[in-house]
Design an enzyme around this catalytic site. Structure first.
Site, short mmCIF file in Angstrom:
data_model
loop_
_atom_site.label_atom_id
_atom_site.label_comp_id
_atom_site.label_asym_id
_atom_site.label_seq_id
_atom_site.Cartn_x
_atom_site.Cartn_y
_atom_site.Cartn_z
CB SER A 1 -4.14 6.69 -1.81
OG SER A 1 -4.37 7.29 -0.56
CE1 TYR B 1 0.55 5.07 0.06
CE2 TYR B 1 -1.04 6.75 0.74
CZ TYR B 1 -0.76 5.47 0.28
OH TYR B 1 -1.79 4.59 0.03
#
Length: 344
Positions: free
Chosen positions: A127, A152
């Site tokens: 990501s 995350y």
């Protein structure tokens, strides 16, 4: 060739599976079908895949090692595209345990299975969030990413480290793809572009954080899919020029690579909303809010390495991509948008 796609009922996994099936591959899709967002949307995506004779679905939790072992014993896969994960930056602030299980434990089980079943190439989702506190733009895979600002992001960075260790120890070719703000038809309702559209259609206020001073490198789903499919066949090898004294974070002495996939064109959220307003035919009600924990002001992808590797970089304009999304949204939810959806 049979390809395993985890997270096949998710936004990106659905589109990747669909493209692979159209290209003649057999696809085994795995998904837990959890309720992080509307399960009916996942069911609708899955129904389209199940219509294809080359698709097989397995509902299971990758956190369960026995289930993963059985999955890999059941069929021989040459490539694995691992897209299953607990997504969302803000949700990680209130439910961290879900990220530890879904993004770390599950990924460890997938790596172990790849190790024991001679997988030719593991491609996995990272990501843009890994860039965290970095402020030098555009974000380059040659930059260190040691300061995540959300759990995350930390789990995605951990995935890259875990993959490298398996590439080094066991020679498993692995490629991590750092996705930048993916949007498009069949997307995730928790993403800003989706919730903005819902609120705009319903004439509800849209909250803009950091008082609207935010930029995102929006990347259309078809470009993400094209990048994944091309990278799948670009199996990494060792980098003979890798220098431990000046280490390149994106390559290694092991068969390991990391690439950005982004549109290389950051857009202010106010500009983004202006496009939505024209497409939907309504004026947004804006509420300006302070910056939220775990968020970053701007994302901007350097995709030179991706282009050198597979001769591809995303190019779909935001206007074109949002037009396609609104057309899908209007059809799926049976809501009326503007009389003419076209910006042309």
């Amino acid at each position: 060739m049979t390809i395993l796609v985890t997270g096949a009922a998710g936004f990106i996994g659905f589109h990747v599976s669909k493209q692979l099936l159209q290209q003649g591959y057999e696809v085994v899709g795995v998904d837990a079908m959890n309720d992080y967002y509307d399960p009916m949307l996942k069911e609708a995506r899955l129904a389209q895949l199940l219509d294809h004779p080359g698709f097989t679905f397995r509902k299971l939790q990758l956190e369960d090692k026995d289930s993963v072992d059985e999955l890999f014993r059941h069929k021989s896969y040459r490539r694995v595209i691992h897209l299953a994960a607990q997504a969302g930056v803000r949700y990680s602030l209130i439910n961290p345990h879900s990220y530890l299980q879904s993004n770390l434990t599950a990924f460890g089980h997938v790596l172990e299975a790849c190790r024991h079943h001679q997988i030719e190439h593991l491609v996995y989702a990272s990501s843009s969030s890994v860039y965290g506190a970095n402020v030098k733009v555009p974000f380059s895979v040659q930059d260190p990413v040691n300061h995540p600002v959300s759990l995350y992001a930390a789990t995605k960075k951990a995935n890259e480290l875990m993959a490298h260790s398996y590439s080094h120890l066991y020679g498993i070719p692995t490629t991590g793809l750092r996705f930048f703000t993916v949007y498009g038809p069949w997307g995730r309702p928790d993403m800003a572009y989706y919730s903005f559209t819902q609120r705009l259609v319903a004439e509800q206020p849209i909250q803009l954080f950091n008082f609207g001073q935010m930029k995102r490198d929006f990347t259309y789903i078809d470009d993400i899919v094209e990048g994944i499919v091309r990278v799948m066949d670009h199996i990494p090898s060792t980098n003979p020029e890798w220098n431990a004294l000046e280490p390149d974070p994106a390559t290694s002495h092991a068969p390991y690579r990391v690439y950005n996939i982004g549109n290389h064109d950051p857009v202010e959220l106010t500009t983004f909303i202006g496009i939505l307003e024209k497409l939907v035919g309504k004026k947004a009600i804006i509420e300006l809010k302070p910056m939220q924990d775990g968020d970053v002001e701007s994302t901007f992808a350097d995709v030179d390495d991706l282009f050198r590797a597979v001769s591809f970089k995303p190019s779909t304009s935001l206007e074109e991509g949002l037009e396609r999304f609104i057309e899908w949204y209007s059809s799926y939810y049976q809501v009326a948008a503007a009389p003419s959806l076209s910006l042309k």
